[in-house]
Design an enzyme around this catalytic site. Structure first.
Site, PDB file in Angstrom:
ATOM      1  N   LYS A 163       1.350  -4.853 -16.253  1.00 37.86           N
ATOM      2  CA  LYS A 163       1.908  -6.092 -16.796  1.00 37.86           C
ATOM      3  C   LYS A 163       1.933  -6.100 -18.313  1.00 37.86           C
ATOM      4  CE  LYS A 163       2.260  -7.238 -12.631  1.00 37.86           C
ATOM      5  NZ  LYS A 163       1.706  -5.940 -12.202  1.00 37.86           N
TER       6      LYS A 163
ATOM      7  N   SER B 131       2.850  -3.033  -5.024  1.00 35.43           N
ATOM      8  CA  SER B 131       2.442  -2.086  -6.053  1.00 35.43           C
ATOM      9  C   SER B 131       3.485  -0.987  -6.155  1.00 35.43           C
ATOM     10  CB  SER B 131       1.086  -1.480  -5.684  1.00 35.43           C
ATOM     11  OG  SER B 131       0.850  -0.295  -6.394  1.00 35.43           O
TER      12      SER B 131
END
Length: 614
Positions: free
Chosen positions: A124, A515
């Site tokens: 992120k 993911s």
């Protein structure tokens, strides 16, 4: 001519107090005539992809000062998605992206910095900094910490990564010795996880967007050559900063570089390399920050014409990021797309006037440069370490095989279908995404009964308890940006399906996300999400769901009338509508509640809906 932003705090008698404070940081008289360049570092000891970054901010800072600038370093937060995975810690991962973007904006604007270097790496952090860069629109350059080396153990015939350790941990047929060997070997060095997971995907995309230097996405964190990327970033940011403020050259600004065409290039790269589905979320968010009209419709269009030219873990056990670099890195993939007429090659970059110029200089197939060949032969040493630039191993040869190598030409693509696809239907009116590069072609068309759960935790329990059977479509809902909140990654459910022998026998559908390490028939980002009134909230266990990747469709086999009746029944629940049937044992903090109040569904990038503040 633009005025240096920093003059707001460094010039004029009324800024004597500000200058006094600047002097207390070490600035001298002559420094007040130089550009002030912010260095946003993301060092933390929590994350292997960032543990080696502590001194690299100052490495860049010294080079900025040599080149005639003033460097001021600050830090952002960084969440390790792998460590936060499988428990309530994952609720914080995606929201941290916005906090990172805001923190960079706050620091840069509060102190009137003229330009920005973003030292990022993991999931992120790169997206958050990218959002900030597009929002601020000042000269910027990205330089990442680099990928981890792949792991090795005598108990496995293939190279290892994080996903291997997760899968074997719940494989009942694996011995304790095997589990321990995988655990100790899967993540041997500092750097972002060694496959084409979210972190490496995003660092590759910064190259395609034109905001980082060649090699940024693929050169190993441990390799000595990577130091030059940091040094060059320091020199280059001073150069482009002066071009903007002293020569009125706005072509160096992020919004002039990362245009709609550049976003199309980045998405084409993503599809060609089978990148993480999270990249779709982050590209949409960054585009919105920069006012670029790039949407899911554009992604769908590109996914239908861009072939898959590269296959990397988790989509294969044969190749990892170190192999991509040996084959020419991101430039190698872009060059093949360019030869296939699938690239906008006249867009500018931070390192070349046009992308075409950069490809001509850095493509191992066409350049003939010994220096470029040496650069892309940088390889792994196979020595566990947490130290950057600690080895100088080189492959004896390049992988220039575009027929059967890691990177292939358009004519010899792994598949004519790209590595990512957007599906639509009555269960996902605004779309959902699947990483086709990780799906066995035998299940590209799949139909089965829904097995509905209302949390990732319940899905994990039911999979491990053997309640999920071959042929089921596991539906995990109320895990979207608003419903989670935070849109958790579902790596554990997909990994556990594999460990139970169901990797090619089941599908998984969710308004959450996956993911970059996920493979299998895993369909995420269902929009609208359940908490926003999406049809996924109307599905019941036993409903038949039909998935058709070639035709880009996904539907629950219910008539419009049946769906309407269920929607009416849901509305009749009042304030309990569009919420999990049973209360979940989940602690949602005030900060997460605030995030949920403004969060949009995934098709909008899960960004904040600021119209709610009007």
């Amino acid at each position: 001519m633009p005025v240096y932003r920093s003059k707001t705090t460094t010039s004029g008698r009324n800024m004597a107090g500000a200058r006094a404070l600047w002097r207390a940081t070490g600035m001298k008289d002559e420094d007040f005539q130089k550009p002030i360049i912010a260095v946003a570092n993301s060092f933390t000891q929590f994350v292997p992809g960032h543990v080696h970054l502590k001194d690299l901010g100052q490495l860049v800072a010294r080079e900025i000062e040599k080149a005639g600038g003033v460097a001021k370093e600050f830090n952002t937060i960084a969440v390790d998605d792998g460590i936060a995975m499988g428990h309530d810690g994952m609720l914080y991962s995606l929201p941290s992206r916005d906090i990172i973007a805001d923190s960079v904006e706050y620091m840069v604007n509060a102190h009137c910095a003229d330009a920005l270097v973003c030292i990022s790496n993991c999931d992120k952090i790169t997206p958050g900094m990218l959002m900030a860069a597009m929002r601020l629109n000042i000269p910027v350059i990205f330089v990442s910490g680099g990928p981890m080396e792949a792991g090795k153990t005598r108990l496995a015939e293939h190279k290892l990564d994080l996903v291997d350790a997760i899968v074997i941990g719940t494989d009942k047929n694996a011995s304790d010795e095997q589990v321990e060997a995988y655990e100790r070997s899967a993540c041997p060095t500092c750097g972002s996880c060694s496959g084409m997971f979210t972190a490496n995907s995003m660092n590759c995309l910064t190259e395609a967007l034109g905001l980082s230097l060649p090699g940024n996405g693929s050169l190993l964190a441990t390799h000595a050559d990577r130091e030059q990327l940091f040094l060059e970033a320091g020199r280059r940011i001073v150069e482009i900063t002066k071009r903007y403020y002293e020569q009125d050259d706005a072509s160096v600004l992020p919004r002039a570089i990362a245009t709609f065409e550049a976003f199309e290039n980045a998405m084409a790269l993503d599809i060609a390399m089978g990148g993480s589905t999270n990249t779709i979320l982050h590209l949409l968010a960054a585009a919105q920050e920069g006012g670029v009209p790039f949407t899911m419709t554009d992604i769908d269009r590109l996914s239908r014409k861009v072939p898959q030219l590269c296959k990397v873990a988790p989509n294969t056990q044969k190749y990892h990021m170190e192999d991509v670099h040996r084959a020419g890195g991101v430039v190698g993939i872009l060059a093949e797309l360019n030869r296939g007429g699938l690239l906008h090659n006249q867009v500018p970059t931070v390192h070349s006037k046009t992308l075409q110029e950069g490809l001509d200089q850095w493509d191992i197939i066409s350049t003939g440069s010994d220096a470029v060949a040496t650069f892309y032969r940088a390889g792994p040493a196979g020595i566990p370490t947490q130290v950057a630039f600690s080895q100088a191993t080189r492959w004896p040869t390049l992988d220039a095989d575009r027929v059967e190598g890691c990177i292939r030409s358009v004519e010899h693509a792994y598949s004519k279908e790209g590595g990512l696809a957007v599906l639509r239907g009555n269960i996902a009116l605004d779309g959902c995404v699947v990483k086709t590069s990780g799906v066995d072609e035998s299940i590209w068309v799949f139909e089965g009964p829904a097995y509905v759960v209302e949390s990732q935790d319940q899905a994990v329990k039911d999979i491990l308890d053997g309640k999920v059977k071959a042929g089921d479509v596991v539906v995990i809902r109320y895990e979207g940006p608003r419903g989670g909140p935070g849109m958790q990654e579902m790596l554990y459910p997909t990994s556990y399906l594999k460990s139970q022998g169901l990797g090619k026998a089941c599908a998984l559908l969710t308004d959450g996300r996956f993911s970059g390490g996920t493979s299998g028939l895993s369909i995420g980002h269902v929009s609208p999400e359940a908490a926003a009134g999406g049809a996924i909230g109307l599905v019941e266990t036993g409903d038949i769901i039909h998935i058709d990747i070639p035709n880009r469709s996904i539907n629950v086999k219910l008539s419009n009338q049946e769906l309407a009746e269920r929607r009416d029944a849901m509305a009749a629940k009042g304030n309990k509508a569009w919420k999990p049937i049973e209360a979940r044992p989940r602690k949602v903090s005030a900060s997460l509640k605030a995030y949920a109040m403004l969060a949009t569904s995934a098709d909008k990038g899960a960004v904040r809906d600021l119209s709610k503040l009007d």
